[in-house]
Design a protein around this motif. Structure first.
Motif, PDB file in Angstrom:
ATOM      1  N   TYR A  78       0.832  -1.213   0.000  1.00  0.00           N
ATOM      2  CA  TYR A  78       0.000   0.000   0.000  1.00  0.00           C
ATOM      3  C   TYR A  78       0.863   1.258   0.000  1.00  0.00           C
ATOM      4  O   TYR A  78       0.603   2.196  -0.748  1.00  0.00           O
ATOM      5  CB  TYR A  78      -0.933  -0.010   1.215  1.00  0.00           C
ATOM      6  CG  TYR A  78      -1.782   1.231   1.327  1.00  0.00           C
ATOM      7  CD1 TYR A  78      -2.723   1.555   0.352  1.00  0.00           C
ATOM      8  CD2 TYR A  78      -1.620   2.095   2.403  1.00  0.00           C
ATOM      9  CE1 TYR A  78      -3.499   2.697   0.454  1.00  0.00           C
ATOM     10  CE2 TYR A  78      -2.402   3.243   2.518  1.00  0.00           C
ATOM     11  CZ  TYR A  78      -3.332   3.543   1.542  1.00  0.00           C
ATOM     12  OH  TYR A  78      -4.097   4.683   1.635  1.00  0.00           O
ATOM     13  N   TYR A  79       1.899   1.286   0.830  1.00  0.00           N
ATOM     14  CA  TYR A  79       2.737   2.489   0.917  1.00  0.00           C
ATOM     15  C   TYR A  79       3.508   2.750  -0.379  1.00  0.00           C
ATOM     16  O   TYR A  79       3.957   3.869  -0.620  1.00  0.00           O
ATOM     17  CB  TYR A  79       3.702   2.393   2.102  1.00  0.00           C
ATOM     18  CG  TYR A  79       3.008   2.567   3.447  1.00  0.00           C
ATOM     19  CD1 TYR A  79       2.022   3.528   3.632  1.00  0.00           C
ATOM     20  CD2 TYR A  79       3.358   1.770   4.525  1.00  0.00           C
ATOM     21  CE1 TYR A  79       1.390   3.687   4.865  1.00  0.00           C
ATOM     22  CE2 TYR A  79       2.737   1.920   5.755  1.00  0.00           C
ATOM     23  CZ  TYR A  79       1.744   2.883   5.916  1.00  0.00           C
ATOM     24  OH  TYR A  79       1.132   3.040   7.133  1.00  0.00           O
ATOM     25  N   LYS A  80       3.633   1.739  -1.235  1.00  0.00           N
ATOM     26  CA  LYS A  80       4.292   1.917  -2.536  1.00  0.00           C
ATOM     27  C   LYS A  80       3.299   2.260  -3.651  1.00  0.00           C
ATOM     28  O   LYS A  80       3.702   2.539  -4.770  1.00  0.00           O
ATOM     29  CB  LYS A  80       5.019   0.622  -2.927  1.00  0.00           C
ATOM     30  CG  LYS A  80       6.173   0.261  -2.042  1.00  0.00           C
ATOM     31  CD  LYS A  80       6.757  -1.077  -2.468  1.00  0.00           C
ATOM     32  CE  LYS A  80       7.691  -1.634  -1.425  1.00  0.00           C
ATOM     33  NZ  LYS A  80       8.089  -3.011  -1.703  1.00  0.00           N
ATOM     34  N   SER A  81       2.013   2.236  -3.325  1.00  0.00           N
ATOM     35  CA  SER A  81       0.994   2.368  -4.371  1.00  0.00           C
ATOM     36  C   SER A  81       0.714   3.832  -4.738  1.00  0.00           C
ATOM     37  O   SER A  81       0.895   4.731  -3.919  1.00  0.00           O
ATOM     38  CB  SER A  81      -0.305   1.719  -3.908  1.00  0.00           C
ATOM     39  OG  SER A  81      -0.929   2.510  -2.905  1.00  0.00           O
ATOM     40  N   PRO A  82       0.229   4.054  -5.957  1.00  0.00           N
ATOM     41  CA  PRO A  82      -0.191   5.413  -6.368  1.00  0.00           C
ATOM     42  C   PRO A  82      -1.358   5.916  -5.513  1.00  0.00           C
ATOM     43  O   PRO A  82      -1.463   7.119  -5.261  1.00  0.00           O
ATOM     44  CB  PRO A  82      -0.621   5.239  -7.827  1.00  0.00           C
ATOM     45  CG  PRO A  82      -0.020   3.952  -8.283  1.00  0.00           C
ATOM     46  CD  PRO A  82       0.162   3.113  -7.071  1.00  0.00           C
ATOM     47  N   GLU A  83      -2.204   5.010  -5.062  1.00  0.00           N
ATOM     48  CA  GLU A  83      -3.346   5.410  -4.226  1.00  0.00           C
ATOM     49  C   GLU A  83      -2.842   6.071  -2.941  1.00  0.00           C
ATOM     50  O   GLU A  83      -3.341   7.136  -2.537  1.00  0.00           O
ATOM     51  CB  GLU A  83      -4.205   4.199  -3.887  1.00  0.00           C
ATOM     52  CG  GLU A  83      -5.374   4.521  -2.964  1.00  0.00           C
ATOM     53  CD  GLU A  83      -6.145   3.282  -2.524  1.00  0.00           C
ATOM     54  OE1 GLU A  83      -7.034   3.448  -1.673  1.00  0.00           O
ATOM     55  OE2 GLU A  83      -5.869   2.173  -3.010  1.00  0.00           O
ATOM     56  N   GLN A  86      -1.283   9.533  -3.605  1.00  0.00           N
ATOM     57  CA  GLN A  86      -2.332  10.536  -3.850  1.00  0.00           C
ATOM     58  C   GLN A  86      -2.994  10.965  -2.549  1.00  0.00           C
ATOM     59  O   GLN A  86      -3.162  12.157  -2.285  1.00  0.00           O
ATOM     60  CB  GLN A  86      -3.395   9.928  -4.775  1.00  0.00           C
ATOM     61  CG  GLN A  86      -3.593  10.658  -6.033  1.00  0.00           C
ATOM     62  CD  GLN A  86      -4.665   9.951  -6.886  1.00  0.00           C
ATOM     63  OE1 GLN A  86      -5.231   8.932  -6.532  1.00  0.00           O
ATOM     64  NE2 GLN A  86      -4.908  10.526  -8.028  1.00  0.00           N
ATOM     65  N   MET A  87      -3.394   9.987  -1.738  1.00  0.00           N
ATOM     66  CA  MET A  87      -4.107  10.297  -0.506  1.00  0.00           C
ATOM     67  C   MET A  87      -3.193  11.015   0.498  1.00  0.00           C
ATOM     68  O   MET A  87      -3.624  11.938   1.192  1.00  0.00           O
ATOM     69  CB  MET A  87      -4.712   9.024   0.083  1.00  0.00           C
ATOM     70  CG  MET A  87      -5.802   8.468  -0.822  1.00  0.00           C
ATOM     71  SD  MET A  87      -6.737   7.135  -0.115  1.00  0.00           S
ATOM     72  CE  MET A  87      -7.695   7.995   1.096  1.00  0.00           C
ATOM     73  N   ALA A  88      -1.938  10.589   0.573  1.00  0.00           N
ATOM     74  CA  ALA A  88      -1.001  11.238   1.503  1.00  0.00           C
ATOM     75  C   ALA A  88      -0.744  12.678   1.075  1.00  0.00           C
ATOM     76  O   ALA A  88      -0.714  13.593   1.911  1.00  0.00           O
ATOM     77  CB  ALA A  88       0.303  10.447   1.568  1.00  0.00           C
ATOM     78  N   ASN A  89      -0.552  12.891  -0.219  1.00  0.00           N
ATOM     79  CA  ASN A  89      -0.340  14.258  -0.718  1.00  0.00           C
ATOM     80  C   ASN A  89      -1.551  15.134  -0.434  1.00  0.00           C
ATOM     81  O   ASN A  89      -1.415  16.293  -0.035  1.00  0.00           O
ATOM     82  CB  ASN A  89      -0.025  14.243  -2.219  1.00  0.00           C
ATOM     83  CG  ASN A  89       1.374  13.751  -2.489  1.00  0.00           C
ATOM     84  OD1 ASN A  89       2.246  13.782  -1.605  1.00  0.00           O
ATOM     85  ND2 ASN A  89       1.612  13.271  -3.703  1.00  0.00           N
ATOM     86  N   PRO A 119       0.490   6.592   9.205  1.00  0.00           N
ATOM     87  CA  PRO A 119      -0.137   5.548  10.025  1.00  0.00           C
ATOM     88  C   PRO A 119      -1.669   5.534   9.901  1.00  0.00           C
ATOM     89  O   PRO A 119      -2.277   4.468   9.868  1.00  0.00           O
ATOM     90  CB  PRO A 119       0.287   5.902  11.459  1.00  0.00           C
ATOM     91  CG  PRO A 119       1.505   6.735  11.322  1.00  0.00           C
ATOM     92  CD  PRO A 119       1.348   7.457  10.018  1.00  0.00           C
ATOM     93  N   GLN A 120      -2.275   6.720   9.829  1.00  0.00           N
ATOM     94  CA  GLN A 120      -3.739   6.782   9.732  1.00  0.00           C
ATOM     95  C   GLN A 120      -4.224   6.179   8.410  1.00  0.00           C
ATOM     96  O   GLN A 120      -5.167   5.384   8.389  1.00  0.00           O
ATOM     97  CB  GLN A 120      -4.230   8.227   9.854  1.00  0.00           C
ATOM     98  CG  GLN A 120      -5.732   8.368   9.844  1.00  0.00           C
ATOM     99  CD  GLN A 120      -6.400   7.637  11.013  1.00  0.00           C
ATOM    100  OE1 GLN A 120      -5.963   7.756  12.153  1.00  0.00           O
ATOM    101  NE2 GLN A 120      -7.434   6.872  10.735  1.00  0.00           N
ATOM    102  N   LEU A 121      -3.564   6.546   7.330  1.00  0.00           N
ATOM    103  CA  LEU A 121      -3.937   5.973   6.030  1.00  0.00           C
ATOM    104  C   LEU A 121      -3.714   4.457   6.021  1.00  0.00           C
ATOM    105  O   LEU A 121      -4.523   3.705   5.474  1.00  0.00           O
ATOM    106  CB  LEU A 121      -3.148   6.642   4.901  1.00  0.00           C
ATOM    107  CG  LEU A 121      -3.551   8.078   4.572  1.00  0.00           C
ATOM    108  CD1 LEU A 121      -2.598   8.668   3.529  1.00  0.00           C
ATOM    109  CD2 LEU A 121      -4.993   8.164   4.098  1.00  0.00           C
ATOM    110  N   GLY A 122      -2.627   4.009   6.632  1.00  0.00           N
ATOM    111  CA  GLY A 122      -2.349   2.572   6.709  1.00  0.00           C
ATOM    112  C   GLY A 122      -3.423   1.828   7.500  1.00  0.00           C
ATOM    113  O   GLY A 122      -3.889   0.759   7.084  1.00  0.00           O
ATOM    114  N   GLN A 123      -3.817   2.400   8.636  1.00  0.00           N
ATOM    115  CA  GLN A 123      -4.863   1.761   9.444  1.00  0.00           C
ATOM    116  C   GLN A 123      -6.200   1.733   8.706  1.00  0.00           C
ATOM    117  O   GLN A 123      -6.927   0.732   8.757  1.00  0.00           O
ATOM    118  CB  GLN A 123      -5.020   2.490  10.792  1.00  0.00           C
ATOM    119  CG  GLN A 123      -3.885   2.242  11.755  1.00  0.00           C
ATOM    120  CD  GLN A 123      -3.661   0.764  12.021  1.00  0.00           C
ATOM    121  OE1 GLN A 123      -4.588   0.020  12.331  1.00  0.00           O
ATOM    122  NE2 GLN A 123      -2.416   0.325  11.882  1.00  0.00           N
ATOM    123  N   ASN A 124      -6.502   2.816   8.019  1.00  0.00           N
ATOM    124  CA  ASN A 124      -7.743   2.842   7.223  1.00  0.00           C
ATOM    125  C   ASN A 124      -7.708   1.766   6.140  1.00  0.00           C
ATOM    126  O   ASN A 124      -8.711   1.085   5.887  1.00  0.00           O
ATOM    127  CB  ASN A 124      -7.949   4.217   6.582  1.00  0.00           C
ATOM    128  CG  ASN A 124      -8.283   5.289   7.593  1.00  0.00           C
ATOM    129  OD1 ASN A 124      -8.598   5.006   8.747  1.00  0.00           O
ATOM    130  ND2 ASN A 124      -8.189   6.542   7.171  1.00  0.00           N
TER     131      ASN A 124
END
Length: 198
Positions: A78-83, A86-89, A119-124
């Motif tokens: 997930y952390y390597k993905s374009p999704e 995009q969401m982190a940016n 971490p929040q995006l990862g947990q989601n």
């Protein structure tokens, strides 16, 4: 001699009638067996797709059950993905825009907020994947139950066919036994009739 011919004719007629009645009953029972067989085959055919779906779902359910999500592997992908990018940016942009608007651009709260994004995006993402797995499990379980229900219906149809077949075979046996008994009685009467003449 007219009485003898009449008596013998009566006996032969009774035997012929008993034979015809037994044959008619046997034919009716055989026809009922054929019809019960066709109905059973039709029911089996109707349930086949449901059974097949249930069997396939059971295999999927067996493969899925007891397989926990590999959280590390999922997060790594997930952390390597374009999704994620995009969401982190987008989250950083919103955090920085809010901090700039309120004058807290260099604050600790802003730094902490930015550090919390990954971490929040990862947990989601992990929550979403867990929900997906649970939904898949529920869908497979539902299809397995469809197959189980179809199996029960097929077993009930088979039981009904067996009951009908058994009853019809009993009728055939009763017809043949009744016919043999009737023929034996007629012959006995005929012999008694002839013995009485002499």
């Amino acid at each position: 001699m007219g009485g003898i011919a009449k008596g013998i004719g009566s006996i032969v007629g009774s035997i012929t009638g008993a034979n015809q009645a037994a044959e008619a009953q046997t034919n009716a029972a055989n026809s009922a067996n054929d019809n019960a067989w066709r109905i059973y085959q039709d029911q089996k055919g109707t349930m086949a797709d449901f059974l097949s779906a249930g069997k396939g779902a059971l295999q999927g359910l067996t493969g899925l059950a007891g397989q926990p999500i590999d959280r590390n592997a999922l997060l790594g992908e997930y952390y390597k993905s374009p999704e994620y990018a995009q969401m982190a940016n987008q989250a950083r942009y919103q955090q920085l825009a809010s901090a700039e608007a309120t004058g807290g651009l260099g604050s600790t709260a802003t730094s902490n907020g930015l550090a919390f994004i990954a971490p929040q995006l990862g947990q989601n993402y992990l929550s979403m994947k867990t929900d997906e797995q649970q939904n898949m499990f529920n869908q497979l379980l539902g299809l397995t139950n469809v197959g189980l229900t179809a199996g029960g219906a097929s077993n009930a149809a088979a039981g009904q066919y067996v009951n009908n077949f058994t009853q019809n075979q009993s009728q055939i046996g009763a017809a043949k036994a009744g016919n043999a008994l009737a023929n034996g009685n007629m012959l006995t009467q005929g012999i008694g009739f002839l013995a009485g003449l002499f």
